[in-house]
Write a protein that holds these residues in place. Structure first.
Motif: not given
Length: 281
Positions: A169-174, A178-179, A186-188
């Motif tokens: 979850s954290v890495l996906s948001v980050m 970044h993208m 980002q939230f999804a």
């Protein structure tokens, strides 16, 4: 006959025949079966790969005998163009953010435990409780990303399954941040990360915890977990398609070899592609 060399010996015109690493060990390796270019070599070196197999017979004439100094200069120019130099300045020091980041991480970990254990027992659980947690993740990463990201590096065997969901979850948001994806993506991505392995709670424990290689039949059952998680979360109003498809697509692969749908390229949802990278990493 293929020749194994150090990636530092790669030169433009050499034909890369094999990365030397099985695709299933790392599905995001640089492309094999292609001619090396300065940009590709720079990418391979910056990603940290150390060895590569080349095919001398298919390499461009003269590429095996290029002057190392001229090659290094050319690669240096390419790397200089691709290295990120404008890093955002954190709003607050990491020491000031760490306490809040820890509280958010622990809260997320506890909530994932409730979800996984509750689904396995057939309890009615409030999946919407994850929303304020992901909101806090976004705020913490905005203040100082290193605090929460640092916590993702901690490893405890007892809580591995739960911690993995939080870390994804954290890495996906980050990564979505970044993208340059909008806040909604980002939230999804963060929400999908929390729930991406929820379907594993519906897979028999003797398969999940098997101390051996799974049979084809058992692996087929395990491969159902993205769909099972998707269907479970879909029952709760308040989850948009970006979240749902991130859960469904997190084991899809860009070349179509993933599961459960076996789709490829842009047929995979944006959140699914984000989660697939974070999940493997």
């Amino acid at each position: 006959m293929l020749k194994k060399i150090s990636t530092k010996q790669l030169a433009p015109g050499m034909y890369i025949a094999d990365s030397g690493i099985p695709w299933m060990d790392n599905p995001y390796l640089y492309s094999a079966e292609c001619e090396a270019t300065p940009a590709l070599i720079a990418q391979i070196l910056s990603d940290g790969y150390r060895e590569v197999f080349i095919d001398p017979a298919r390499s461009r004439a003269g590429s095996l005998n290029q002057n190392p100094d001229s090659v290094d200069q050319e690669l240096g120019e390419v790397l200089a163009e691709t290295v990120e130099t404008d890093f955002p300045t954190p709003d607050i020091p990491i020491t000031a953010e760490m306490e809040s980041a820890k509280a958010t991480y622990v809260r997320a970990l506890e909530q994932v435990k409730v979800y996984m254990d509750g689904i396995r027992k057939g309890d009615n659980i409030d999946l919407l409780k994850a929303k304020p947690i992901v909101d806090e993740m976004l705020k913490s990463l905005g203040r100082n990303q290193d605090a929460l990201l640092g916590l993702c590096k901690l490893r405890t065997q007892d809580d591995y399954t739960y911690a993995h969901c939080v870390n994804v979850s954290v890495l996906s948001v980050m990564f979505a941040k970044h993208m340059g994806f909008p806040h909604e993506i980002q939230f999804a991505s963060g929400m999908a990360g929390i729930f991406h392995d929820l379907g594993k709670a519906l897979v028999p424990l003797e398969i999940l915890n098997a101390p051996r290689n799974l049979s084809e039949e058992e692996f087929a059952i395990l491969r159902k977990h993205p769909r099972l998680g998707y269907e479970q979360v879909k029952k709760t109003p308040g989850f948009n398609q970006d979240i749902l498809m991130g859960i469904y697509d997190h084991h899809e692969r860009f070349n179509g070899t993933g599961y459960p749908r076996g789709v490829s390229g842009e047929a995979i949802s944006v959140t699914g592609r984000v989660l697939a990278l974070a999940d493997v990493y």
